[in-house]
Design a protein around this motif. Structure first.
Motif: not given
Length: 300
Positions: A294-300
């Motif tokens: 989920a963190l990766r999704e928010t930073t991509q």
């Protein structure tokens, strides 16, 4: 190369997994630098001491669950009120650090106002279980020092109750008058089953039955293994009687120490209830992996 760190920080332990973006574990480390041994300014040095050599030159995301987010921990990660989905990275607390290569996110716990109850750490195991079993509806039991019974429906934590059964067992077997009798380390399956049945059929005389363990040791030479097993059975039986509204007629999954989960599985099996046993460490890691995704999704 370590892409991120998964961290389970309990009261008495610290566990760290060095992870790749794809979710592969590169290495696992652990020690006894738990929350209970640290002051607030001791958490970052403890993490660096255990896993600092795993960091690259850039910022490394660190996803933390457990008691590091308590009021006495690294930074307080506020509870999310049930009913709720297991709280993820969008509810996490970002912790400022002196080490510029760290980007620390502590996942919050879950609270319930009536009856008052809290969990911290277990919600990540539940998140991991639901990531692997997205259609699960039923009850998750997490045996331990403070055993949780959690009602799950439509991916949400609907309600839960905590029982201090494990802590009571430790106190009674190590610090009460029963320490002289229940000092064994073996297991008697028959004594356990009998104690479960006794406690579930009548919880009102539990205190008296506990003292009878001591008396039988003095008068009838009750073996220490049987005494310890009976103590465990009486306490777990009383818990099961009180938790009956949670497990009766439900699909139950167990998350916790394998030996303790077997005891609960045997006790529930005697009530005609099949249970699903899982690996606690895997559930924790799967929950942390879901938060990182989920963190990766928010930073991509």
């Amino acid at each position: 190369m370590t892409d991120w760190l998964a961290v389970d920080w309990g009261t008495s332990h610290l566990r760290v997994w060095a992870m790749t973006q794809s979710g592969t574990v590169q290495t696992r480390r652990g020690n006894d630098a738990g929350m209970g041994t640290l002051s607030r300014d001791g958490f970052e040095p403890a993490l660096l001491d255990l896993a600092g050599d795993l960091l690259g030159t850039g910022k490394t995301p660190v996803i933390v669950c457990g008691m590091a987010g308590s009021r006495q921990g690294w930074a307080e990660a506020k509870y999310v009120a049930a009913p709720c989905t297991p709280p993820g990275i969008d509810r996490a607390t970002h912790v400022p650090t002196r080490e510029p290569r760290l980007s620390v996110h502590i996942l919050p716990g879950v609270k319930q106002t009536n009856p008052a109850d809290v969990m911290r750490g277990e919600e990540t195991q539940i998140a991991g279980f639901l990531a692997l079993n997205p259609k699960f509806d039923g009850v998750i039991c997490l045996p331990g020092t403070h055993t949780k019974w959690v009602h799950i429906s439509a991916g949400e934590i609907v309600s839960f109750r905590t029982f201090m059964t494990g802590e009571m067992f430790a106190l009674l077997s190590q610090q009460s008058v029963l320490r002289h009798t229940a000092s064994g380390d073996g297991w008697d399956a028959t004594a356990f089953a009998d104690a479960i049945s006794t406690a579930m059929s009548n919880t009102s005389d539990l205190a008296a039955r506990l003292f009878s363990i001591r008396a039988e040791g003095l008068l009838n030479n009750l073996h220490a293994d049987q005494a310890r097993t009976r103590l465990s059975g009486l306490l777990i039986g009383a818990e099961l009687a009180a938790a009956r509204p949670y497990w009766l007629g439900q699909h139950v999954a167990l998350i916790g120490d394998d030996k303790l989960c077997k005891a609960y599985a045997d006790a529930l099996g005697a009530q005609g209830l099949p249970v699903e046993r899982t690996d606690a460490e895997r559930m924790t890691l799967e929950g942390l992996k879901a938060a990182y995704a989920a963190l990766r999704e928010t930073t991509q």
